[in-house]
Scaffold this active site. Structure first.
Site, PDB file in Angstrom:
ATOM      1  N   GLY A  16      -0.237  92.588  -8.160  1.00 40.98           N
ATOM      2  CA  GLY A  16       0.484  91.433  -7.612  1.00 40.98           C
ATOM      3  C   GLY A  16       1.369  90.754  -8.647  1.00 40.98           C
ATOM      4  O   GLY A  16       1.422  89.535  -8.741  1.00 40.98           O
ATOM      5  N   THR A  18       5.533  90.802 -10.202  1.00 41.16           N
ATOM      6  CA  THR A  18       6.833  90.727  -9.511  1.00 41.16           C
ATOM      7  C   THR A  18       6.999  91.920  -8.582  1.00 41.16           C
ATOM      8  O   THR A  18       7.448  91.782  -7.439  1.00 41.16           O
ATOM      9  CB  THR A  18       7.978  90.683 -10.551  1.00 41.16           C
ATOM     10  OG1 THR A  18       7.731  89.595 -11.445  1.00 41.16           O
ATOM     11  CG2 THR A  18       9.324  90.495  -9.889  1.00 41.16           C
ATOM     12  N   ALA A  19       6.608  93.103  -9.069  1.00 44.68           N
ATOM     13  CA  ALA A  19       6.792  94.312  -8.254  1.00 44.68           C
ATOM     14  C   ALA A  19       5.949  94.254  -6.978  1.00 44.68           C
ATOM     15  O   ALA A  19       6.452  94.444  -5.867  1.00 44.68           O
ATOM     16  CB  ALA A  19       6.444  95.544  -9.071  1.00 44.68           C
ATOM     17  N   ALA A  53      15.190  87.353 -16.362  1.00 43.89           N
ATOM     18  CA  ALA A  53      16.650  87.432 -16.194  1.00 43.89           C
ATOM     19  C   ALA A  53      16.954  88.503 -15.158  1.00 43.89           C
ATOM     20  O   ALA A  53      16.344  89.564 -15.152  1.00 43.89           O
ATOM     21  CB  ALA A  53      17.313  87.778 -17.518  1.00 43.89           C
ATOM     22  N   LYS A  81      23.086  82.585 -13.559  1.00 45.74           N
ATOM     23  CA  LYS A  81      23.419  83.468 -14.683  1.00 45.74           C
ATOM     24  C   LYS A  81      24.729  84.186 -14.378  1.00 45.74           C
ATOM     25  O   LYS A  81      24.861  84.817 -13.333  1.00 45.74           O
ATOM     26  CB  LYS A  81      22.275  84.486 -14.883  1.00 45.74           C
ATOM     27  CG  LYS A  81      22.581  85.555 -15.924  1.00 45.74           C
ATOM     28  CD  LYS A  81      21.453  86.566 -16.065  1.00 45.74           C
ATOM     29  CE  LYS A  81      21.879  87.727 -16.940  1.00 45.74           C
ATOM     30  NZ  LYS A  81      20.934  88.843 -16.956  1.00 45.74           N
ATOM     31  N   GLU A 337      19.508  94.781 -20.474  1.00 45.69           N
ATOM     32  CA  GLU A 337      20.484  94.447 -19.428  1.00 45.69           C
ATOM     33  C   GLU A 337      19.791  93.934 -18.160  1.00 45.69           C
ATOM     34  O   GLU A 337      20.362  93.976 -17.069  1.00 45.69           O
ATOM     35  CB  GLU A 337      21.390  95.636 -19.119  1.00 45.69           C
ATOM     36  CG  GLU A 337      22.505  95.846 -20.152  1.00 45.69           C
ATOM     37  CD  GLU A 337      23.707  94.894 -19.973  1.00 45.69           C
ATOM     38  OE1 GLU A 337      23.720  94.116 -19.016  1.00 45.69           O
ATOM     39  OE2 GLU A 337      24.617  94.941 -20.823  1.00 45.69           O
ATOM     40  N   THR A 339      17.454  94.970 -16.079  1.00 42.51           N
ATOM     41  CA  THR A 339      17.579  95.901 -14.949  1.00 42.51           C
ATOM     42  C   THR A 339      16.253  96.230 -14.252  1.00 42.51           C
ATOM     43  O   THR A 339      16.254  96.938 -13.254  1.00 42.51           O
ATOM     44  CB  THR A 339      18.216  97.222 -15.430  1.00 42.51           C
ATOM     45  OG1 THR A 339      17.565  97.634 -16.633  1.00 42.51           O
ATOM     46  CG2 THR A 339      19.692  97.044 -15.686  1.00 42.51           C
TER      47      THR A 339
HETATM   48  C1  LIG Z   1       9.326  92.145 -23.023  1.00 38.78           C
HETATM   49  C2  LIG Z   1       9.777  92.340 -21.621  1.00 38.78           C
HETATM   50  C3  LIG Z   1      10.839  91.602 -21.120  1.00 38.78           C
HETATM   51  C4  LIG Z   1      11.294  91.809 -19.811  1.00 38.78           C
HETATM   52  N1  LIG Z   1      12.391  91.131 -19.359  1.00 38.78           N
HETATM   53  C5  LIG Z   1      12.900  91.429 -18.154  1.00 38.78           C
HETATM   54  C6  LIG Z   1      14.047  90.770 -17.654  1.00 38.78           C
HETATM   55  O1  LIG Z   1      14.594  89.872 -18.285  1.00 38.78           O
HETATM   56  N2  LIG Z   1      14.524  91.121 -16.439  1.00 38.78           N
HETATM   57  C7  LIG Z   1      13.916  92.096 -15.695  1.00 38.78           C
HETATM   58  O2  LIG Z   1      14.427  92.429 -14.620  1.00 38.78           O
HETATM   59  N3  LIG Z   1      12.788  92.673 -16.112  1.00 38.78           N
HETATM   60  C8  LIG Z   1      12.272  92.386 -17.310  1.00 38.78           C
HETATM   61  N4  LIG Z   1      11.129  92.991 -17.725  1.00 38.78           N
HETATM   62  C9  LIG Z   1      10.396  93.830 -16.794  1.00 38.78           C
HETATM   63  C10 LIG Z   1       9.605  92.938 -15.834  1.00 38.78           C
HETATM   64  O3  LIG Z   1       8.719  92.117 -16.569  1.00 38.78           O
HETATM   65  C11 LIG Z   1       8.832  93.759 -14.830  1.00 38.78           C
HETATM   66  O4  LIG Z   1       9.677  94.699 -14.226  1.00 38.78           O
HETATM   67  C12 LIG Z   1       8.257  92.904 -13.737  1.00 38.78           C
HETATM   68  O5  LIG Z   1       7.556  91.816 -14.266  1.00 38.78           O
HETATM   69  C13 LIG Z   1       7.352  93.686 -12.839  1.00 38.78           C
HETATM   70  O6  LIG Z   1       6.126  93.980 -13.444  1.00 38.78           O
HETATM   71  P1  LIG Z   1       5.006  94.676 -12.568  1.00 38.78           P
HETATM   72  O7  LIG Z   1       4.784  93.859 -11.366  1.00 38.78           O
HETATM   73  O8  LIG Z   1       5.362  96.103 -12.410  1.00 38.78           O
HETATM   74  O9  LIG Z   1       3.740  94.629 -13.535  1.00 38.78           O
HETATM   75  P2  LIG Z   1       2.755  93.404 -13.929  1.00 38.78           P
HETATM   76  O10 LIG Z   1       3.444  92.106 -13.987  1.00 38.78           O
HETATM   77  O11 LIG Z   1       2.043  93.857 -15.163  1.00 38.78           O
HETATM   78  O12 LIG Z   1       1.736  93.330 -12.737  1.00 38.78           O
HETATM   79  C14 LIG Z   1       0.668  94.230 -12.612  1.00 38.78           C
HETATM   80  C15 LIG Z   1      -0.276  93.746 -11.537  1.00 38.78           C
HETATM   81  O13 LIG Z   1      -1.294  94.705 -11.360  1.00 38.78           O
HETATM   82  C16 LIG Z   1      -2.548  94.081 -11.386  1.00 38.78           C
HETATM   83  N5  LIG Z   1      -3.551  95.030 -11.876  1.00 38.78           N
HETATM   84  C17 LIG Z   1      -3.485  95.866 -12.932  1.00 38.78           C
HETATM   85  N6  LIG Z   1      -4.610  96.568 -13.052  1.00 38.78           N
HETATM   86  C18 LIG Z   1      -5.418  96.176 -12.033  1.00 38.78           C
HETATM   87  C19 LIG Z   1      -6.724  96.514 -11.607  1.00 38.78           C
HETATM   88  N7  LIG Z   1      -7.476  97.398 -12.263  1.00 38.78           N
HETATM   89  N8  LIG Z   1      -7.220  95.888 -10.514  1.00 38.78           N
HETATM   90  C20 LIG Z   1      -6.505  94.981  -9.827  1.00 38.78           C
HETATM   91  N9  LIG Z   1      -5.277  94.617 -10.178  1.00 38.78           N
HETATM   92  C21 LIG Z   1      -4.735  95.196 -11.271  1.00 38.78           C
HETATM   93  C22 LIG Z   1      -2.365  92.885 -12.320  1.00 38.78           C
HETATM   94  O14 LIG Z   1      -3.348  91.905 -12.124  1.00 38.78           O
HETATM   95  C23 LIG Z   1      -0.975  92.434 -11.883  1.00 38.78           C
HETATM   96  O15 LIG Z   1      -1.092  91.632 -10.731  1.00 38.78           O
HETATM   97  C24 LIG Z   1      10.645  92.765 -19.006  1.00 38.78           C
HETATM   98  C25 LIG Z   1       9.543  93.463 -19.488  1.00 38.78           C
HETATM   99  C26 LIG Z   1       9.098  93.266 -20.787  1.00 38.78           C
HETATM  100  C27 LIG Z   1       7.926  94.039 -21.285  1.00 38.78           C
END
Ligand SMILES: Cc1cc2nc3c(=O)[nH]c(=O)nc-3n(C[C@H](O)[C@H](O)[C@H](O)COP(=O)(O)OP(=O)(O)OC[C@H]3O[C@@H](n4cnc5c(N)ncnc54)[C@H](O)[C@@H]3O)c2cc1C
Length: 495
Positions: A16, A18-19, A53, A81, A337, A339
């Site tokens: 849960g 952003t994705a 961003a 932005k 960027e 993305t």
């Molecule tokens: C340094 C950095 C800067 C970034 N800056 C940007 C930016 O400026 N712009 C941009 O577009 N993107 C950016 N990104 C990418 C962006 O952060 C991610 O694409 C976005 O936050 C989506 O992350 P996610 O949902 O895939 O993963 P996460 O936010 O890691 O979410 C994972 C989810 O899975 C759950 N989970 C994991 N394991 C388990 C389990 N065993 N049981 C139950 N739940 C579990 C967690 O609780 C969490 O809810 C950046 C990334 C990094 C590393």
């Protein structure tokens, strides 16, 4: 394969961040009446907590979801932005902006850059950015919505608040949130049958969306899909993030400031500023990175510096069997960027376009994976460009970036621009001609020639053409309000 052709009704989203919540919002809004959608997340594990961003394509996502912009901006403490300011990238002391706008006016045979190059040669042209509304507005810290989508923009947003906002939205369309830690992925042949939680509950489904972040719990750990490493092209593999109080009006652009072994971001929100240093752990260690960041932030720190590790690259497949990986579980380049959120959105759109209501078919999987690959490789090239085309030689990191071999597809684009000033966009590529031109010029490539059509204009005609564009830009910018004032009147957070 016949066992896979069963109708898809029960969707389980694992994660849960952003994705996960973007997937939940889009699926529930479009197909919610036909599906049973569950999302599992663990407060104990939390999210990556960065990713603030965005780029203009997010407006399309919000318009598909019929999200009210003012309400969304107030809920996520968002600002506008207009682009990214790249500082010290070409060389120390040299800056440029990659804006979201168009620059000048193209002729069907030749882009504006050819006329600008001719004008520059004849001493008739200003800076390339003088002919771009969004860039000039960014430089002067101004913003307003203009009629007929006259200003291209995106947002800076608080990632945690965005997930919260999308959660409320998704629950309104029937998504069921389940709190718990996934402890086991139960397989049935090559498919996923169910997820076991620490509570003992078993969550069954027909289609599983892996949004578990870098770990890729379903796609990687359970299904064994490997990861293609791109660290030979993208040397940064770590980041340290820190939030600070705002010290002045919010700028309508992201700042990207190159350091000796990476770069620093500065993302202004309504209630605070997001900062981070992205770096190559081969060249500086975590402690040095923290000190470099702390020495270069403005304003009091609101959080402790937090180190994040990543591997630039992508999954060999983002869809395998009945599991689709969206978000960090599918791959990550780096934040340069902005993305990643866009790639999440593209993954969602593609899944909806190929939604396997009547059963999963291998042709859909192959098409989905090919499209994902093309998309991320294009973005990879664009990011590598910023590092490779630099005049910096002041550190081992920058010398490595200058000297490293680059993908052949990028080599071709650079050579084509350097020799002919031409840039072509292949359909479905994210970055259009003007993005490539702004960054290539900004990084210091000056094309050796321009298209002859520009030579058909005499000096007087060319000067008139260039000046009329510049005047139009200046006249519009002068009338725009300050970005901070506009945000305050448009979407100020109550209290
Ligand atoms: C340094 C950095 C800067 C970034 N800056 C940007 C930016 O400026 N712009 C941009 O577009 N993107 C950016 N990104 C990418 C962006 O952060 C991610 O694409 C976005 O936050 C989506 O992350 P996610 O949902 O895939 O993963 P996460 O936010 O890691 O979410 C994972 C989810 O899975 C759950 N989970 C994991 N394991 C388990 C389990 N065993 N049981 C139950 N739940 C579990 C967690 O609780 C969490 O809810 C950046 C990334 C990094 C590393």
């Amino acid at each position: 394969m016949s066992s896979e052709r069963k109708p898809i009704k029960r969707i389980v989203i694992a994660g849960g961040g952003t994705a996960g919540w973007m997937v939940a919002a889009a699926l529930s809004k479009t197909l919610g009446k036909l599906l049973d959608i569950k999302l599992i997340e663990s407060d104990e594990i939390g999210t990556v907590g960065v990713g603030e961003a965005t780029i203009p394509t997010l407006l399309t996502f919000h318009s598909l979801l019929e999200i009210n912009e003012q309400e969304f901006m107030a809920a996520t403490q968002a600002t506008f932005k207009l682009g990214i300011s790249f500082e010290n990238w070409r060389d120390r002391g040299q800056d440029y902006i990659h804006s979201f706008g168009l620059t000048g006016k193209d002729h069907w045979t030749a882009g504006f850059q050819h006329f600008w190059l001719k004008g520059r040669e004849r001493g008739l042209a200003g800076e390339y950015g003088d002919y771009c509304l969004e860039l000039k507005a960014a430089q002067q810290s101004k913003f307003a919505h203009l009629p007929r989508a006259g200003m291209n923009y995106a947002f800076h947003l608080d990632a945690t608040l965005y997930a919260k906002y999308l959660r409320k939205f998704s629950e309104g369309f029937g998504v069921q949130r389940i709190e718990g830690k996934i402890t086991e992925v139960a397989l049935a042949g090559e498919n996923i049958a169910a997820l076991r939680l620490d509570s003992g509950a078993l969550i069954e489904g027909d289609l599983f969306i892996d949004c578990t972040g870098f770990r890729g719990l379903l796609i990687g750990e359970a299904l064994g899909v490997g990861y293609e490493d791109w660290s030979h092209w993208l040397a940064c593999d770590s980041a340290v993030a820190l939030q600070t109080v705002s010290t002045g009006p919010a700028l309508p652009y992201t700042r990207s400031i190159a350091h000796a072994a990476g770069w620093q971001w500065r993302i202004p929100l309504q209630h605070r500023v997001g900062n981070g240093l992205v770096y190559a752990s081969k060249h500086i260690d975590d402690e040095q990175a923290k000190q470099a960041l702390l020495a270069n932030v403005e304003g009091e720190a609101l959080t402790q510096p937090r180190v994040l590790r990543f591997q630039p690259g992508q999954r060999h497949q983002t869809w395998r069997a009945n599991c689709v990986a969206i978000g960090l579980s599918s791959g990550f380049l780096e934040p340069l960027e902005s993305t990643s959120i866009h790639l999440i959105q593209r993954g969602i759109t593609r899944l909806l376009q190929m939604f396997p209501s009547k059963g999963i078919c291998p042709a859909d999987i192959a098409e989905y994976n090919q499209q994902s690959r093309n998309e991320i490789e294009h973005i990879r090239d664009f990011i590598v460009l910023h590092y490779h085309v630099t005049q910096r030689q002041d550190s081992a990191f920058w010398r490595h970036c200058r000297e490293m071999s680059i993908p052949a597809s990028l080599r071709h684009r650079i050579d084509l621009f350097r020799e002919t000033a031409r840039v072509f966009r292949v359909p479905n590529e994210l970055f259009a001609e003007n993005s490539w031109i702004q960054v290539m010029l900004g990084q210091g490539i000056l094309p050796q020639q321009h298209h002859q059509v520009a030579d058909l204009m005499g000096d007087a005609e060319l000067a008139r053409f260039l000046n009329s564009i510049r005047q139009q830009v200046d006249q519009t910018v002068v009338q725009l309000p300050a970005h901070q004032a506009y945000v305050e009147s448009y979407c100020r957070v109550a209290g």
